[in-house]
Write a protein that holds these residues in place. Structure first.
Motif, PDB file in Angstrom:
ATOM      1  N   UNK A  64       0.709  -1.266  -0.011  1.00 51.19           N
ATOM      2  CA  UNK A  64       0.022   0.056   0.057  1.00 51.19           C
ATOM      3  C   UNK A  64       0.854   1.242   0.123  1.00 51.19           C
ATOM      4  N   UNK A  65       2.017   1.219  -0.078  1.00 47.91           N
ATOM      5  CA  UNK A  65       3.159   2.427  -0.230  1.00 47.91           C
ATOM      6  C   UNK A  65       3.416   3.053   1.120  1.00 47.91           C
ATOM      7  N   UNK A  66       2.995   2.695   2.177  1.00 47.93           N
ATOM      8  CA  UNK A  66       3.521   3.465   3.141  1.00 47.93           C
ATOM      9  C   UNK A  66       5.163   3.874   3.474  1.00 47.93           C
ATOM     10  N   UNK A  67       5.843   2.381   3.402  1.00 48.00           N
ATOM     11  CA  UNK A  67       7.372   2.497   3.601  1.00 48.00           C
ATOM     12  C   UNK A  67       7.983   3.609   2.339  1.00 48.00           C
ATOM     13  N   UNK A  68       7.373   3.476   1.053  1.00 44.05           N
ATOM     14  CA  UNK A  68       7.723   4.055  -0.100  1.00 44.05           C
ATOM     15  C   UNK A  68       7.435   5.905   0.299  1.00 44.05           C
ATOM     16  N   UNK A  69       6.291   6.107   0.641  1.00 42.36           N
ATOM     17  CA  UNK A  69       5.957   7.373   0.873  1.00 42.36           C
ATOM     18  C   UNK A  69       6.905   7.943   2.162  1.00 42.36           C
ATOM     19  N   UNK A  70       6.975   7.364   3.129  1.00 46.52           N
ATOM     20  CA  UNK A  70       8.170   7.876   4.305  1.00 46.52           C
ATOM     21  C   UNK A  70       9.331   8.219   3.659  1.00 46.52           C
ATOM     22  N   UNK A  71       9.937   7.213   2.740  1.00 47.07           N
ATOM     23  CA  UNK A  71      11.257   7.479   1.891  1.00 47.07           C
ATOM     24  C   UNK A  71      11.072   8.729   1.134  1.00 47.07           C
ATOM     25  N   UNK A  72      10.160   8.848   0.282  1.00 44.98           N
ATOM     26  CA  UNK A  72       9.933  10.076  -0.378  1.00 44.98           C
ATOM     27  C   UNK A  72       9.812  11.316   0.313  1.00 44.98           C
ATOM     28  N   UNK A  73       9.236  11.239   1.455  1.00 45.96           N
ATOM     29  CA  UNK A  73       8.994  12.623   2.331  1.00 45.96           C
ATOM     30  C   UNK A  73      10.510  13.009   2.622  1.00 45.96           C
ATOM     31  N   UNK A  74      11.324  11.981   2.882  1.00 48.93           N
ATOM     32  CA  UNK A  74      12.779  12.302   3.365  1.00 48.93           C
ATOM     33  C   UNK A  74      13.744  12.294   2.181  1.00 48.93           C
ATOM     34  N   UNK A  75      13.328  12.589   0.946  1.00 48.71           N
ATOM     35  CA  UNK A  75      14.121  12.946  -0.059  1.00 48.71           C
ATOM     36  C   UNK A  75      14.615  12.137  -1.113  1.00 48.71           C
ATOM     37  N   UNK A  97      -2.149  11.796  -1.769  1.00 50.65           N
ATOM     38  CA  UNK A  97      -2.472  12.671  -0.657  1.00 50.65           C
ATOM     39  C   UNK A  97      -1.298  13.254   0.175  1.00 50.65           C
ATOM     40  N   UNK A  98      -0.203  12.470   0.235  1.00 55.91           N
ATOM     41  CA  UNK A  98       1.019  12.863   0.992  1.00 55.91           C
ATOM     42  C   UNK A  98       1.884  13.924   0.039  1.00 55.91           C
ATOM     43  N   UNK A  99       1.167  14.173  -1.181  1.00 55.57           N
ATOM     44  CA  UNK A  99       2.015  14.960  -2.091  1.00 55.57           C
ATOM     45  C   UNK A  99       3.553  14.853  -2.455  1.00 55.57           C
ATOM     46  N   UNK A 100       3.791  13.305  -2.404  1.00 55.24           N
ATOM     47  CA  UNK A 100       5.120  12.728  -3.017  1.00 55.24           C
ATOM     48  C   UNK A 100       5.023  12.052  -4.011  1.00 55.24           C
ATOM     49  N   UNK A 101       6.070  12.273  -4.768  1.00 50.06           N
ATOM     50  CA  UNK A 101       6.178  11.543  -6.417  1.00 50.06           C
ATOM     51  C   UNK A 101       7.105  10.261  -6.058  1.00 50.06           C
ATOM     52  N   UNK A 102       6.461   9.237  -6.402  1.00 48.18           N
ATOM     53  CA  UNK A 102       6.905   7.779  -6.314  1.00 48.18           C
ATOM     54  C   UNK A 102       6.588   7.127  -7.874  1.00 48.18           C
ATOM     55  N   UNK A 103       7.514   6.748  -8.465  1.00 49.06           N
ATOM     56  CA  UNK A 103       7.226   5.662  -9.319  1.00 49.06           C
ATOM     57  C   UNK A 103       6.670   4.445  -8.981  1.00 49.06           C
ATOM     58  N   UNK A 104       5.641   3.935  -9.166  1.00 47.97           N
ATOM     59  CA  UNK A 104       5.018   2.755  -8.832  1.00 47.97           C
ATOM     60  C   UNK A 104       4.825   1.857 -10.163  1.00 47.97           C
ATOM     61  N   UNK A 105       5.402   0.589 -10.104  1.00 48.26           N
ATOM     62  CA  UNK A 105       5.424  -0.266 -11.229  1.00 48.26           C
ATOM     63  C   UNK A 105       4.685  -1.610 -10.798  1.00 48.26           C
ATOM     64  N   UNK A 106       3.827  -1.950 -11.828  1.00 46.24           N
ATOM     65  CA  UNK A 106       3.159  -3.300 -11.441  1.00 46.24           C
ATOM     66  C   UNK A 106       4.211  -4.050 -12.082  1.00 46.24           C
ATOM     67  N   UNK A 107       4.735  -5.017 -11.387  1.00 44.28           N
ATOM     68  CA  UNK A 107       5.667  -6.002 -11.846  1.00 44.28           C
ATOM     69  C   UNK A 107       5.727  -7.370 -10.858  1.00 44.28           C
ATOM     70  N   UNK A 108       6.262  -8.460 -11.438  1.00 37.96           N
ATOM     71  CA  UNK A 108       6.587  -9.477 -10.499  1.00 37.96           C
ATOM     72  C   UNK A 108       7.861  -9.502 -10.145  1.00 37.96           C
ATOM     73  N   UNK A 109       8.264  -9.625  -8.658  1.00 33.56           N
ATOM     74  CA  UNK A 109       9.573  -9.349  -8.187  1.00 33.56           C
ATOM     75  C   UNK A 109      10.428 -10.514  -8.664  1.00 33.56           C
ATOM     76  N   UNK A 110       9.779 -11.526  -9.015  1.00 29.01           N
ATOM     77  CA  UNK A 110      10.785 -12.715  -9.314  1.00 29.01           C
ATOM     78  C   UNK A 110      11.457 -12.354 -10.710  1.00 29.01           C
ATOM     79  N   UNK A 111      11.141 -11.220 -11.529  1.00 33.03           N
ATOM     80  CA  UNK A 111      11.707 -11.151 -12.724  1.00 33.03           C
ATOM     81  C   UNK A 111      12.009  -9.641 -12.810  1.00 33.03           C
ATOM     82  N   UNK A 112      11.456  -8.556 -12.294  1.00 31.79           N
ATOM     83  CA  UNK A 112      11.421  -7.152 -12.416  1.00 31.79           C
ATOM     84  C   UNK A 112      11.734  -6.749 -13.763  1.00 31.79           C
ATOM     85  N   UNK A 113      10.836  -7.392 -14.687  1.00 24.85           N
ATOM     86  CA  UNK A 113      10.737  -7.026 -16.177  1.00 24.85           C
ATOM     87  C   UNK A 113      10.614  -5.417 -16.070  1.00 24.85           C
ATOM     88  N   UNK A 114      11.183  -4.584 -17.111  1.00 25.66           N
ATOM     89  CA  UNK A 114      11.290  -3.309 -17.145  1.00 25.66           C
ATOM     90  C   UNK A 114      11.897  -2.229 -16.152  1.00 25.66           C
TER      91      UNK A 114
END
Length: 171
Positions: A64-75, A97-114
């Motif tokens: 749900x992105x909460x870790x990514x949001x905190x990371x983005x909030x800290x630059x 809602x938190x005003x942060x820019x994160x690149x979200x990618x739909x991918x299988x972590x066992x391949x990380x294609x793209x």
């Protein structure tokens, strides 16, 4: 009636994020997944404070992105990956809602294609223990492909003793 035993890798995370039973044969569904604590995991804040995170961060199994949001909030420049479309949609909404820019990618972590090789830091918060042995091998190979030399992998997962019980929220 007792719930059936299951292995963590049998959890249907997309179903969990949609409020459906997370494991076939389970008779209950949770409105909110038990790992959704409404904020980043406390250990992530410690990592940020310690300065252990370098350059761009790849958040694998971002949910749900909460870790990514905190990371983005800290630059930090964050790429957050998950294979559950419902989780990614919620994560995008939360980031907005938190005003942060994160690149979200739909991918299988066992391949990380793209995903290109550019990361010095990878965060895995509660993903690794959900993979079977072959998936773990493929996951490691995929991470090797997308990380730079001397990259750091931070993994937070359940122990073998935690396996087999339905996930639950702590009070």
């Amino acid at each position: 009636m007792p719930q059936p035993e299951f292995r963590t890798e049998e959890v249907d995370f997309e179903a969990s994020y949609q409020g459906k039973p997370p494991v076939e044969g389970m008779e209950f569904a949770l409105e909110v997944p038990p790992w959704d604590i409404g904020e980043a995991q406390p250990e992530i804040a410690r990592l940020i404070e310690s300065g252990e995170l370098q350059d761009e961060v790849l958040d694998v199994g971002c949910g749900l992105g909460d870790n990514a949001i905190l990371l983005a909030q800290h630059g930090h420049c964050v790429t957050a990956v998950d294979r559950a479309p419902t989780a990614l949609a919620t994560a995008r909404e939360r980031a907005q809602q938190h005003g942060v820019d994160i690149e979200f990618v739909h991918a299988d972590v066992t391949a990380l294609d793209g995903i290109e090789q550019r990361y010095r830091t990878v965060l895995d918060s509660a993903l690794y223990h959900c993979l079977d042995d072959q998936q773990r091998h493929d996951y490691a190979a995929a991470l090797h492909r997308v990380t730079l030399p001397d990259a750091h992998l931070h993994v937070y997962c359940l122990t073998d003793a935690d396996q087999g019980a339905p996930p639950r929220r702590s009070a």
